[in-house]
Every structure is written in C-alpha cells, then in structure tokens.
Design an enzyme around this catalytic site. Structure first.
Site, PDB file in Angstrom:
ATOM      1  N   GLN A 132      12.802 -33.677  16.936  1.00 22.28           N
ATOM      2  CA  GLN A 132      13.464 -32.461  16.430  1.00 22.28           C
ATOM      3  C   GLN A 132      13.726 -32.620  14.928  1.00 22.28           C
ATOM      4  OE1 GLN A 132      16.564 -32.721  19.363  1.00 22.28           O
ATOM      5  NE2 GLN A 132      17.050 -34.805  18.724  1.00 22.28           N
TER       6      GLN A 132
ATOM      7  N   ASP B 183      25.847 -37.560  18.914  1.00 23.13           N
ATOM      8  CA  ASP B 183      26.845 -37.638  17.841  1.00 23.13           C
ATOM      9  C   ASP B 183      27.991 -38.578  18.214  1.00 23.13           C
ATOM     10  OD1 ASP B 183      27.303 -34.526  19.188  1.00 23.13           O
ATOM     11  OD2 ASP B 183      28.886 -36.002  19.346  1.00 23.13           O
TER      12      ASP B 183
ATOM     13  N   GLY C 143      16.645 -39.242  28.853  1.00 24.54           N
ATOM     14  CA  GLY C 143      17.634 -39.254  29.939  1.00 24.54           C
ATOM     15  C   GLY C 143      17.048 -38.884  31.283  1.00 24.54           C
TER      16      GLY C 143
ATOM     17  N   ASP D 125      25.437 -34.020  27.966  1.00 25.25           N
ATOM     18  CA  ASP D 125      25.848 -33.508  26.659  1.00 25.25           C
ATOM     19  C   ASP D 125      24.587 -33.305  25.829  1.00 25.25           C
ATOM     20  OD1 ASP D 125      27.861 -34.942  23.927  1.00 25.25           O
ATOM     21  OD2 ASP D 125      26.866 -32.994  24.177  1.00 25.25           O
ATOM     22  N   SER D 126      23.810 -32.309  26.242  1.00 23.32           N
ATOM     23  CA  SER D 126      22.468 -32.165  25.642  1.00 23.32           C
ATOM     24  C   SER D 126      22.385 -30.924  24.768  1.00 23.32           C
ATOM     25  CB  SER D 126      21.426 -32.042  26.760  1.00 23.32           C
ATOM     26  OG  SER D 126      21.506 -30.734  27.322  1.00 23.32           O
ATOM     27  N   THR D 127      21.298 -30.833  24.071  1.00 21.61           N
ATOM     28  CA  THR D 127      20.975 -29.611  23.337  1.00 21.61           C
ATOM     29  C   THR D 127      20.622 -28.516  24.346  1.00 21.61           C
ATOM     30  OG1 THR D 127      18.834 -30.728  23.105  1.00 21.61           O
ATOM     31  CG2 THR D 127      20.187 -30.544  21.126  1.00 21.61           C
TER      32      THR D 127
ATOM     33  N   PRO E 140      13.043 -31.294  24.244  1.00 21.22           N
ATOM     34  CA  PRO E 140      13.289 -32.478  25.080  1.00 21.22           C
ATOM     35  C   PRO E 140      14.381 -32.261  26.132  1.00 21.22           C
ATOM     36  CG  PRO E 140      14.108 -32.811  22.833  1.00 21.22           C
ATOM     37  CD  PRO E 140      13.308 -31.552  22.822  1.00 21.22           C
TER      38      PRO E 140
HETATM   39  N1  SAM Z   1      27.253 -30.532  21.762  1.00 22.28           N
HETATM   40  C1  SAM Z   1      25.865 -30.180  21.556  1.00 22.28           C
HETATM   41  C2  SAM Z   1      25.505 -28.910  22.292  1.00 22.28           C
HETATM   42  O1  SAM Z   1      26.229 -28.502  23.210  1.00 22.28           O
HETATM   43  O2  SAM Z   1      24.468 -28.331  21.920  1.00 22.28           O
HETATM   44  C3  SAM Z   1      25.008 -31.331  21.962  1.00 22.28           C
HETATM   45  C4  SAM Z   1      25.296 -32.515  21.120  1.00 22.28           C
HETATM   46  S1  SAM Z   1      24.181 -33.819  21.144  1.00 22.28           S
HETATM   47  C5  SAM Z   1      23.721 -33.829  19.463  1.00 22.28           C
HETATM   48  C6  SAM Z   1      22.774 -33.232  22.015  1.00 22.28           C
HETATM   49  C7  SAM Z   1      21.777 -34.354  22.137  1.00 22.28           C
HETATM   50  O3  SAM Z   1      20.934 -34.210  23.279  1.00 22.28           O
HETATM   51  C8  SAM Z   1      20.812 -34.457  20.947  1.00 22.28           C
HETATM   52  O4  SAM Z   1      21.165 -35.576  20.179  1.00 22.28           O
HETATM   53  C9  SAM Z   1      19.432 -34.600  21.585  1.00 22.28           C
HETATM   54  O5  SAM Z   1      18.609 -35.541  20.931  1.00 22.28           O
HETATM   55  C10 SAM Z   1      19.805 -35.042  22.992  1.00 22.28           C
HETATM   56  N2  SAM Z   1      18.761 -34.828  24.003  1.00 22.28           N
HETATM   57  C11 SAM Z   1      17.994 -33.732  24.197  1.00 22.28           C
HETATM   58  N3  SAM Z   1      17.138 -33.937  25.224  1.00 22.28           N
HETATM   59  C12 SAM Z   1      17.390 -35.200  25.700  1.00 22.28           C
HETATM   60  C13 SAM Z   1      16.849 -35.987  26.756  1.00 22.28           C
HETATM   61  N4  SAM Z   1      15.852 -35.520  27.548  1.00 22.28           N
HETATM   62  N5  SAM Z   1      17.354 -37.224  26.969  1.00 22.28           N
HETATM   63  C14 SAM Z   1      18.364 -37.702  26.177  1.00 22.28           C
HETATM   64  N6  SAM Z   1      18.912 -37.014  25.147  1.00 22.28           N
HETATM   65  C15 SAM Z   1      18.426 -35.770  24.924  1.00 22.28           C
END
Ligand code: SAM
Length: 285
Positions: free
Chosen positions: A36, A91, A143, A161-163, A168
C-alpha cells in the site's frame, strides 16, 4: 486559522458521498510498500496524521476512541483474557491498550506491512510505547495465513484491527476467515472486528455480522463509538463470541481499572451495549 503555509488533506468517500478533511502544514513522508501507499502529515490541530492508500488511519489527537473501544470492551467481557492476537494494528495503538490488562500473558500482533509499524515508531512513538513489553510479539506476515495455521483453542481474544475490506484486508471480512478464528479461539473466546461506520457502511456491517454467524459464532454485539477521522465520524466494532453471551462484563473490574483511559469507562461500556433503533431493525431486532 488559515494562512499561506497550510493546505487541506481531504479524504473523499465516494461510497457515502461525504468527505473528511484536516488542515495540514506539511507532508512529512510518503512511500509505496509492496502492500500500500503510506503517507504522514503534520496537521494544524490534530497532531500527526497517517493515511494508507489515501484513507485516514490514525491521528495523534483522536486515535484513543478507536484503540480503547476495539480492546477494552472485549477484554473486560472475557472472564480472564490471557492470550490475545491483533490482526493488523500496525500503528500499535491497540497493542498498547491490550497490554494495559495485567491478565494478558501474550499479545501477538500480526501486521502484513512492517513499514506501517516502523513509521508509527517514528511519528507516533506514544502508540508504540508497549512494543518492547516482554508479553508482546510483533509479526510481519499476512494475518489470513497466520490464523489458518494457528493452534486450535489457543486464544482468548482476537482483534481484527485492519484497513477496509479492499486489497490485503479483503480476506479478513468473510466467513472462511472467521471460521479459522473460531477454531483458534477457546470455547469462551471473543473476536472483535472493526466493522466500519454504522451510518455510512450499514450493508457492509450486516454482511460482517452474517459472515460471523455463518462461521459459527453464537452471539454478536456491535458497539458504536465516535471516530472523527473516519468516514461519517461514527465507527463500530463487532464482538462475536464462540459460546456464551456478550451483554455481561466485569463491571467491578472496569470501575476499578488500574489504568487511565480517555474515553472508555463503565458507563461508556454499558452505553455501547445499547443498540440504536435503526441498527436493531437492520440486525433483525
Ligand atoms: N484503525 C484503522 C482502520 O480502522 O482503518 C486500521 C489501523 S491499522 C493501520 C490497519 C492495518 O491493517 C494496516 O497497517 C494494514 O497493513 C493491516 N492489514 C491489512 N490487511 C492485512 C492482512 N491481511 N494481514 C495483516 N495485516 C493487514
């Protein structure tokens, strides 16, 4: 206050026909990782701002709503949470809140993109203050893969707690993934999925709930909370329990909690369990 040294970062949200903007003084960093594009801004009123693929992720000033509500309700609903996994959470703010619970013996954070954490360490050091806690383990892998290989009945709480469910993170929002979570949880285990905006993403929220039910979770509870930097400013986490209910929680422990919070408390937890009428209707009463 506006002068020639400021400009606006606006996140336009096509899906809801809305946008959110923060006045910024400078873009401090931007990089494209294999997963990303991450950018960091300095804002006039909200501290630092991290965006991922143009979506606001976390700001210094308002991240506490989300990090506290994605962790404490579930952890205080569980009788004695020892083994916690955070999927995503790069984060590190959720990890910090989880580790405030003395009952927690292990907190594994499975974040696909190491650069999110390294940039958080640089620009949001306060969120990363527990990263070296001996109970913490930071893994930088997918994950989905990690959960598929997790030891059965080894976890008490899983926090997703994902995007948003694109890129991904897309595979973190379906019944197949939730079935791997169910298998990894102990019988009284709880999952918390960040379930987007109850106002701006209601169809997605109901899809998430249906997928959790399809995966075999017995009870669900969507808790809502403010989150100014996310679309509509109103967000949710959906808790699901393998076996058992989600209405009762350790009220005395919350009242006596040995750590400070900015939003979460006993009354907030009770209030979050109340469902707005339109959600009751959307969730079938
Ligand atoms: N609080 C934020 C929201 O609600 O949008 C999310 C915060 S955190 C930065 C989200 C994280 O999910 C990102 O760092 C991203 O890289 C991670 N992420 C996305 N897909 C993932 C996966 N398949 N496995 C692990 N982490 C993942």
């Amino acid at each position: 206050m506006s002068n020639e040294h400021t400009f606006w970062f606006n996140e336009e949200h096509d899906y809801s026909g809305s946008s959110i903007g923060f006045r910024v003084t400078k873009k401090l960093h931007e990089e494209k990782t294999p997963f990303q594009t991450i950018a960091i801004y300095d804002t006039t009123d909200w501290g630092k701002l991290m965006t991922i693929d143009g979506c606001m992720m976390v700001s210094t000033r308002d991240n506490f709503f989300y990090h506290e509500m994605m962790s404490h309700p579930a952890l205080y609903t569980h009788a004695n949470p020892k083994n916690v996994v955070i999927i995503g959470g790069g984060d590190c703010g959720t990890l910090r809140e989880v580790l405030r619970h003395k009952s927690v013996e292990s907190a594994i954070q499975v974040e696909i993109d190491e650069r999110v954490t390294r940039l958080a360490e640089q620009y949001f050091p306060e969120l990363c203050e527990s990263n070296h806690d001996p109970r913490a383990q930071l893994l930088f892998i997918d994950g989905i893969k990690w959960m598929a290989e997790a030891k059965p009945e080894s976890l008490d709480v899983i926090i997703i707690d994902s995007t948003d469910p694109v890129g991904p993170a897309e595979g973190l929002f379906n019944a197949a993934f939730y079935a791997t979570c169910l298998k990894a949880l102990r019988p009284d285990g709880i999952i918390v999925q960040q379930s987007e905006s109850p106002l701006a993403h209601l169809p997605l929220l109901t899809d998430i709930r249906n997928a959790l039910t399809t995966a075999g979770f017995e009870s669900l509870k969507t808790i809502c909370f403010p989150q100014p930097c996310y679309p509509s400013g109103w967000w949710s986490g959906t808790m699901a329990r393998k076996r058992g209910k989600l209405d009762a929680f350790r009220e005395a422990d919350v009242a006596a909690k040995p750590f400070a919070t900015q939003y979460y408390n006993l009354d907030i937890h009770k209030a979050a369990l109340a469902q707005p009428e339109f959600l009751k209707r959307a969730f079938g009463g």
